[in-house]
Design an enzyme around this catalytic site. Structure first.
Site, PDB file in Angstrom:
ATOM      1  N   HIS A   1       0.847  -1.196   0.000  1.00  0.00           N
ATOM      2  CA  HIS A   1       0.000   0.000   0.000  1.00  0.00           C
ATOM      3  C   HIS A   1       0.881   1.243   0.000  1.00  0.00           C
ATOM      4  O   HIS A   1       2.102   1.145   0.118  1.00  0.00           O
ATOM      5  CB  HIS A   1      -0.921   0.024   1.236  1.00  0.00           C
ATOM      6  CG  HIS A   1      -0.182   0.161   2.526  1.00  0.00           C
ATOM      7  ND1 HIS A   1       0.225  -0.918   3.278  1.00  0.00           N
ATOM      8  CD2 HIS A   1       0.260   1.254   3.212  1.00  0.00           C
ATOM      9  CE1 HIS A   1       0.862  -0.500   4.364  1.00  0.00           C
ATOM     10  NE2 HIS A   1       0.900   0.813   4.347  1.00  0.00           N
TER      11      HIS A   1
ATOM     12  N   HIS B   1      -5.771  -1.940   4.407  1.00  0.00           N
ATOM     13  CA  HIS B   1      -5.630  -0.764   3.543  1.00  0.00           C
ATOM     14  C   HIS B   1      -4.874  -1.088   2.265  1.00  0.00           C
ATOM     15  O   HIS B   1      -3.877  -1.791   2.255  1.00  0.00           O
ATOM     16  CB  HIS B   1      -5.022   0.447   4.250  1.00  0.00           C
ATOM     17  CG  HIS B   1      -3.696   0.233   4.917  1.00  0.00           C
ATOM     18  ND1 HIS B   1      -3.265  -0.958   5.410  1.00  0.00           N
ATOM     19  CD2 HIS B   1      -2.697   1.124   5.184  1.00  0.00           C
ATOM     20  CE1 HIS B   1      -2.069  -0.803   5.954  1.00  0.00           C
ATOM     21  NE2 HIS B   1      -1.701   0.427   5.824  1.00  0.00           N
TER      22      HIS B   1
ATOM     23  N   HIS C   1       4.673   7.364   2.536  1.00  0.00           N
ATOM     24  CA  HIS C   1       5.474   6.138   2.404  1.00  0.00           C
ATOM     25  C   HIS C   1       4.846   5.160   1.431  1.00  0.00           C
ATOM     26  O   HIS C   1       3.653   5.229   1.140  1.00  0.00           O
ATOM     27  CB  HIS C   1       5.683   5.457   3.758  1.00  0.00           C
ATOM     28  CG  HIS C   1       4.450   4.841   4.382  1.00  0.00           C
ATOM     29  ND1 HIS C   1       3.721   5.443   5.376  1.00  0.00           N
ATOM     30  CD2 HIS C   1       3.821   3.658   4.159  1.00  0.00           C
ATOM     31  CE1 HIS C   1       2.717   4.660   5.739  1.00  0.00           C
ATOM     32  NE2 HIS C   1       2.737   3.566   5.007  1.00  0.00           N
TER      33      HIS C   1
ATOM     34  N   HIS D   1       1.215  -0.654  14.853  1.00  0.00           N
ATOM     35  CA  HIS D   1       0.241   0.404  14.611  1.00  0.00           C
ATOM     36  C   HIS D   1      -1.056   0.037  15.331  1.00  0.00           C
ATOM     37  O   HIS D   1      -1.519  -1.105  15.237  1.00  0.00           O
ATOM     38  CB  HIS D   1      -0.110   0.500  13.123  1.00  0.00           C
ATOM     39  CG  HIS D   1       0.940   1.108  12.257  1.00  0.00           C
ATOM     40  ND1 HIS D   1       1.563   2.304  12.524  1.00  0.00           N
ATOM     41  CD2 HIS D   1       1.465   0.692  11.080  1.00  0.00           C
ATOM     42  CE1 HIS D   1       2.419   2.593  11.555  1.00  0.00           C
ATOM     43  NE2 HIS D   1       2.384   1.622  10.677  1.00  0.00           N
TER      44      HIS D   1
ATOM     45  N   TYR E   1       9.321   2.072   9.889  1.00  0.00           N
ATOM     46  CA  TYR E   1       9.450   3.148   8.908  1.00  0.00           C
ATOM     47  C   TYR E   1      10.934   3.413   8.703  1.00  0.00           C
ATOM     48  O   TYR E   1      11.694   3.515   9.667  1.00  0.00           O
ATOM     49  CB  TYR E   1       8.796   4.441   9.413  1.00  0.00           C
ATOM     50  CG  TYR E   1       7.280   4.482   9.336  1.00  0.00           C
ATOM     51  CD1 TYR E   1       6.584   3.918   8.277  1.00  0.00           C
ATOM     52  CD2 TYR E   1       6.562   5.141  10.324  1.00  0.00           C
ATOM     53  CE1 TYR E   1       5.210   3.993   8.213  1.00  0.00           C
ATOM     54  CE2 TYR E   1       5.177   5.219  10.267  1.00  0.00           C
ATOM     55  CZ  TYR E   1       4.508   4.642   9.208  1.00  0.00           C
ATOM     56  OH  TYR E   1       3.147   4.727   9.149  1.00  0.00           O
TER      57      TYR E   1
ATOM     58  N   GLU F   1       8.138   1.429   4.214  1.00  0.00           N
ATOM     59  CA  GLU F   1       7.673   0.716   5.404  1.00  0.00           C
ATOM     60  C   GLU F   1       7.759  -0.776   5.121  1.00  0.00           C
ATOM     61  O   GLU F   1       7.478  -1.217   4.003  1.00  0.00           O
ATOM     62  CB  GLU F   1       6.213   1.085   5.716  1.00  0.00           C
ATOM     63  CG  GLU F   1       5.645   0.324   6.914  1.00  0.00           C
ATOM     64  CD  GLU F   1       4.173   0.635   7.204  1.00  0.00           C
ATOM     65  OE1 GLU F   1       3.412   0.934   6.264  1.00  0.00           O
ATOM     66  OE2 GLU F   1       3.790   0.557   8.387  1.00  0.00           O
TER      67      GLU F   1
END
Lengths: 314, 96
Positions: A150, A206, A220, A252, A261, A271
């Site tokens: 993503h 996501h 990112h 997260h 990151y 990431e």
């Protein structure tokens, strides 16, 4: 839903040799092509299309465009109509405009990012094949990422002047491109201003995310890894290779993902992301994070937002 | 090893010739220069070099113009010292 997944992302780099070394030897991608302009095309071992990252030599960092793959060629006609009806200019570019890609739609989403939709890209196969495959190939380099998972894009946001392109681009992705909202951060005195959104077009938490910031940019691009152990080992590899880490292994709150990151040599944030959190579904209730818990949403362990999260990006 | 004076913050630290200014600063736990991507891309570490010899790697034109670069303005993460260096923070935030 007929947008299937993130197809590729085209990233600008300041030094192409340093960039290729990073994307191959740290991220574990495989170089598949160099075009006459010097753009370098790469894929991960578990991806089957020709490329998922294009590195473009430039005098600045950031993202040129992001492209999503739709299920069938006819979807492009449907989306061309819908994007036009939404009041956004859309250009149909012929096959080959994007290397190894069929005809495509090119347009700018409300957060000023350039996006393409396409239905066909040259198939080259994964590194383990499709018949009695091993679970992973030999000779993986670096963190050996499975696929580009993503991207998070920064979107112009200034509620004092009424600018909120996070909300605008989220509506566009949902109403026009058939993504669905999975998680969001709501801020402001009444908690009614959408600062950040995570959207899916598949079953993962996501396929794209948007966060508000001073200007449009790339926050990112994320690579999928299998497990928490892989994330820990990835951080070891980054330290050995002197890669600049932004946030060490952590969870997260939003998406429940395991993350690191870090930055490519031009300062574009990457990431490594593991843990598919939960099964995302269009009818799953949207998760909302409030402004006072934003720190825990982004970095669940420290519960503190680091300043670089919203100020450092390309 | 060279001394880096950050005049605007009244701080100093030591930096090797093969380290850029931010690696050496962070390694000793200082934060007198804003630290971001360490790749010349994000622009948060913009400084003005007031004195000293340095080598500079390529940095984003979005954040440092050619004219600025000629005036000694740089992203600290692209600067490698060749002598004692005196500098000041140019601006504390990017995206302006």
């Amino acid at each position: 839903m007929s947008v299937m997944r993130l197809g590729h992302i085209n990233v600008r780099v300041l030094d192409i040799e340093e960039a290729v070394d990073h994307y191959v030897n740290v991220n574990g991608m495989i170089q598949t092509h160099v075009d006459p302009l010097g753009n370098v095309y790469l894929k991960c071992w578990d991806e089957w299309d020709k490329y998922s990252v294009v590195l473009s030599p430039s005098d600045q960092a950031g993202m040129n465009h992001i492209a999503y793959k739709v299920k069938s060629d006819a979807d492009l006609d449907m989306y061309k109509t819908r994007i036009t009806e939404a009041g956004i200019d859309v250009e149909e570019v012929p096959a080959g405009t994007l290397e190894f890609v069929g005809r495509a739609l090119k347009f700018k989403v409300p957060s000023e990012h350039e996006m393409y939709l396409y239905a066909e890209k040259e198939y080259v196969g994964t590194s383990v094949g499709t018949t009695n495959p091993d679970p992973w190939p030999d000779d993986l380099k670096g963190v050996g990422a499975h696929w580009v998972d993503h991207a998070l894009l920064m979107c112009p946001f200034d509620p004092e002047t009424g600018v909120n392109t996070v909300a605008e681009v989220t509506s566009f992705m949902v109403d026009v491109l058939d993504f669905y909202l999975v998680e969001q951060v709501m801020v402001g005195p009444d908690g009614d201003i959408q600062l950040a959104t995570w959207l899916s077009c598949s079953n993962t938490p996501h396929d794209i995310a948007f966060v508000g910031g001073p200007v449009s940019g790339l926050h990112h691009l994320a690579y999928f890894l299998d497990s928490w152990n892989d994330v820990l080992k990835a951080a070891d590899i980054m330290s050995k290779k002197r890669v600049k880490i932004d946030v060490t292994p952590q969870r997260h709150g939003i998406t429940r993902g395991y993350t690191i990151y870090y930055f490519d040599p031009s300062g574009n944030r990457n990431e490594t992301f593991a843990g598919l959190g939960y099964l995302a579904q269009p009818d799953r209730p949207v998760t909302t994070w409030t402004e006072d818990q934003l720190g825990a949403g982004i970095f669940y362990h420290t519960r503190e937002l680091v300043e670089s999260f919203t100020t450092v990006y390309t | 090893m060279h001394t880096i004076f950050v005049k605007s913050e009244e701080e100093e630290y030591q930096c090797r010739e093969d380290q850029h200014l931010l690696v050496a600063m962070k390694a000793v736990g200082k934060s007198c220069i804003p630290s971001g991507c360490h790749g010349g891309g994000c622009g948060v570490c913009k400084v003005r070099i007031l004195a000293g010899d340095v080598e500079r790697k390529v940095m984003s034109r979005k954040h440092v113009s050619e004219e600025e670069q000629q005036q000694g303005i740089s992203l600290a993460c692209r600067v490698f010292p060749r002598s004692t260096v005196t500098l000041e923070i140019y601006e504390s935030t990017t995206h302006q």
